[in-house]
Design a protein around this motif. Sequence first.
Motif, PDB file in Angstrom:
ATOM      1  N   THR A 106     -22.795 -74.857  99.557  1.00 26.62           N
ATOM      2  CA  THR A 106     -23.705 -75.849  98.996  1.00 26.62           C
ATOM      3  C   THR A 106     -23.941 -75.520  97.529  1.00 26.62           C
ATOM      4  OG1 THR A 106     -24.805 -76.171 101.131  1.00 26.62           O
ATOM      5  CG2 THR A 106     -26.000 -76.886  99.161  1.00 26.62           C
ATOM      6  N   LEU A 107     -23.591 -76.456  96.665  1.00 25.34           N
ATOM      7  CA  LEU A 107     -23.741 -76.266  95.225  1.00 25.34           C
ATOM      8  C   LEU A 107     -24.971 -77.029  94.745  1.00 25.34           C
ATOM      9  CD1 LEU A 107     -20.005 -76.792  94.181  1.00 25.34           C
ATOM     10  CD2 LEU A 107     -21.144 -74.670  94.874  1.00 25.34           C
ATOM     11  N   LYS A 108     -25.924 -76.302  94.186  1.00 22.14           N
ATOM     12  CA  LYS A 108     -27.167 -76.924  93.730  1.00 22.14           C
ATOM     13  C   LYS A 108     -27.166 -77.219  92.236  1.00 22.14           C
ATOM     14  CE  LYS A 108     -29.715 -74.803  97.508  1.00 22.14           C
ATOM     15  NZ  LYS A 108     -30.732 -73.818  97.931  1.00 22.14           N
ATOM     16  N   ASN A 109     -26.115 -76.768  91.560  1.00 20.08           N
ATOM     17  CA  ASN A 109     -25.952 -77.096  90.143  1.00 20.08           C
ATOM     18  C   ASN A 109     -24.742 -78.020  90.034  1.00 20.08           C
ATOM     19  OD1 ASN A 109     -25.635 -77.247  87.399  1.00 20.08           O
ATOM     20  ND2 ASN A 109     -25.673 -75.048  87.028  1.00 20.08           N
ATOM     21  N   VAL A 110     -24.972 -79.315  90.190  1.00 20.20           N
ATOM     22  CA  VAL A 110     -23.864 -80.262  90.260  1.00 20.20           C
ATOM     23  C   VAL A 110     -23.107 -80.356  88.937  1.00 20.20           C
ATOM     24  CG1 VAL A 110     -24.917 -81.615  92.095  1.00 20.20           C
ATOM     25  CG2 VAL A 110     -25.389 -82.213  89.713  1.00 20.20           C
ATOM     26  N   ALA A 111     -23.744 -79.967  87.838  1.00 15.60           N
ATOM     27  CA  ALA A 111     -23.078 -80.027  86.543  1.00 15.60           C
ATOM     28  C   ALA A 111     -21.879 -79.074  86.487  1.00 15.60           C
ATOM     29  CB  ALA A 111     -24.060 -79.696  85.426  1.00 15.60           C
ATOM     30  N   ARG A 112     -21.887 -78.031  87.326  1.00 14.36           N
ATOM     31  CA  ARG A 112     -20.802 -77.049  87.322  1.00 14.36           C
ATOM     32  C   ARG A 112     -19.867 -77.230  88.519  1.00 14.36           C
ATOM     33  NH1 ARG A 112     -22.537 -71.126  85.499  1.00 14.36           N
ATOM     34  NH2 ARG A 112     -20.431 -71.281  84.680  1.00 14.36           N
ATOM     35  N   PHE A 113     -20.006 -78.347  89.213  1.00 12.93           N
ATOM     36  CA  PHE A 113     -19.222 -78.574  90.425  1.00 12.93           C
ATOM     37  C   PHE A 113     -17.727 -78.422  90.182  1.00 12.93           C
ATOM     38  CE2 PHE A 113     -16.881 -82.082  92.645  1.00 12.93           C
ATOM     39  CZ  PHE A 113     -16.671 -81.391  93.823  1.00 12.93           C
ATOM     40  N   GLU A 114     -17.191 -79.146  89.202  1.00 16.69           N
ATOM     41  CA  GLU A 114     -15.746 -79.104  88.982  1.00 16.69           C
ATOM     42  C   GLU A 114     -15.289 -77.727  88.507  1.00 16.69           C
ATOM     43  OE1 GLU A 114     -12.201 -81.843  87.089  1.00 16.69           O
ATOM     44  OE2 GLU A 114     -14.292 -82.318  86.669  1.00 16.69           O
ATOM     45  N   GLU A 115     -16.116 -77.077  87.705  1.00 21.24           N
ATOM     46  CA  GLU A 115     -15.778 -75.736  87.231  1.00 21.24           C
ATOM     47  C   GLU A 115     -15.678 -74.755  88.403  1.00 21.24           C
ATOM     48  OE1 GLU A 115     -17.600 -72.382  84.126  1.00 21.24           O
ATOM     49  OE2 GLU A 115     -18.719 -74.218  84.581  1.00 21.24           O
ATOM     50  N   ILE A 116     -16.655 -74.824  89.298  1.00 18.77           N
ATOM     51  CA  ILE A 116     -16.658 -73.933  90.461  1.00 18.77           C
ATOM     52  C   ILE A 116     -15.500 -74.256  91.386  1.00 18.77           C
ATOM     53  CG2 ILE A 116     -17.959 -73.275  92.518  1.00 18.77           C
ATOM     54  CD1 ILE A 116     -20.534 -73.797  90.869  1.00 18.77           C
ATOM     55  N   LEU A 117     -15.249 -75.538  91.607  1.00 16.88           N
ATOM     56  CA  LEU A 117     -14.149 -75.939  92.473  1.00 16.88           C
ATOM     57  C   LEU A 117     -12.812 -75.444  91.929  1.00 16.88           C
ATOM     58  CD1 LEU A 117     -12.877 -77.536  94.787  1.00 16.88           C
ATOM     59  CD2 LEU A 117     -13.030 -79.596  93.357  1.00 16.88           C
ATOM     60  N   SER A 118     -12.573 -75.613  90.643  1.00 22.53           N
ATOM     61  CA  SER A 118     -11.320 -75.172  90.035  1.00 22.53           C
ATOM     62  C   SER A 118     -11.151 -73.668  90.154  1.00 22.53           C
ATOM     63  CB  SER A 118     -11.276 -75.589  88.559  1.00 22.53           C
ATOM     64  OG  SER A 118     -11.256 -76.991  88.430  1.00 22.53           O
ATOM     65  N   ALA A 119     -12.242 -72.920  89.942  1.00 24.57           N
ATOM     66  CA  ALA A 119     -12.170 -71.466  90.048  1.00 24.57           C
ATOM     67  C   ALA A 119     -11.855 -71.036  91.483  1.00 24.57           C
ATOM     68  CB  ALA A 119     -13.482 -70.839  89.581  1.00 24.57           C
ATOM     69  N   ALA A 120     -12.431 -71.726  92.461  1.00 25.22           N
ATOM     70  CA  ALA A 120     -12.170 -71.397  93.865  1.00 25.22           C
ATOM     71  C   ALA A 120     -10.723 -71.694  94.232  1.00 25.22           C
ATOM     72  CB  ALA A 120     -13.124 -72.170  94.768  1.00 25.22           C
ATOM     73  N   LEU A 121     -10.179 -72.800  93.723  1.00 25.99           N
ATOM     74  CA  LEU A 121      -8.783 -73.136  93.986  1.00 25.99           C
ATOM     75  C   LEU A 121      -7.851 -72.115  93.359  1.00 25.99           C
ATOM     76  CD1 LEU A 121      -8.971 -77.004  93.427  1.00 25.99           C
ATOM     77  CD2 LEU A 121      -8.774 -75.814  95.612  1.00 25.99           C
ATOM     78  N   ASP A 122      -8.146 -71.701  92.138  1.00 23.57           N
ATOM     79  CA  ASP A 122      -7.322 -70.693  91.479  1.00 23.57           C
ATOM     80  C   ASP A 122      -7.418 -69.335  92.175  1.00 23.57           C
ATOM     81  OD1 ASP A 122      -6.290 -72.398  89.573  1.00 23.57           O
ATOM     82  OD2 ASP A 122      -7.875 -71.993  88.118  1.00 23.57           O
ATOM     83  N   ALA A 123      -8.536 -69.087  92.832  1.00 24.49           N
ATOM     84  CA  ALA A 123      -8.724 -67.806  93.521  1.00 24.49           C
ATOM     85  C   ALA A 123      -7.976 -67.733  94.844  1.00 24.49           C
ATOM     86  CB  ALA A 123     -10.209 -67.556  93.758  1.00 24.49           C
TER      87      ALA A 123
END
Length: 233
Positions: A106-123
């Motif tokens: 659950t992401l509560k900072n929606v402004a960083r959603f795409e940044e977090i998603l991209s980092a998780a995919l790269d990981a």
Amino acid sequence: MRTSLVLAMLLAVPGRGNVAVTGEAEVKVVPDQVVLSLGVESRDASLANAKRQNDAAVRKVLGVFRQFAIDPTDVQTDFMTVDIRYNSSAQTIVDHYVVEKTIAVTLKNVARFEEILSAALDAGANHIYDVEFLTTELRKYRDEARALAAKAAIEKANDLAAASGMRVVGKPLGISSYSYGGGSWYGRSRGSRGANVIQNSYQGGGAAGATGGTIALGKISVTAAVSMDFRME
């Protein structure tokens, strides 16, 4: 936030001097929370190796969430599968094993959603199963939509009575309401987890943020409808 009124189902009840109306209201809300479900899949001819690879990838993905200071209680490894794939020419010979874990966050900072998603995919995450945009103030917006729907129903009853050369008398004889909405999602349900069913997949290799700002949060709809019966004379 944008609101709009949709008025529907005007029904004059013959022989009773009554009128039944339904008012419907929609409230558009910018989401302030995202629930994301990611899959980490590994394949190897050895089950032990597939599991080790999967464990290592999952640890990296979980490390991304720690890096972004996501509350550990908002992260859950909620699904795990182990599958055997057989040789296409000899169905009794194992070709490889597939190990997968699903992580819900659950992401509560929606402004960083795409940044977090991209980092998780790269990981190491290589499946995206569900993405749901939500509002944490659902009750507030449902109450607002319901109040607007009630107002719309009353106004329509008065308009219909006036158009019929009559007037509404007293308070409503009966009231009913329902609400829906408050979330917007794409993905696939947990019940359709087939080995070859993939909604979205991504192979790592780019830098975090490589998706280049391609996800638009938009707005989600919270809708309510109120039905009322009035006596006319």
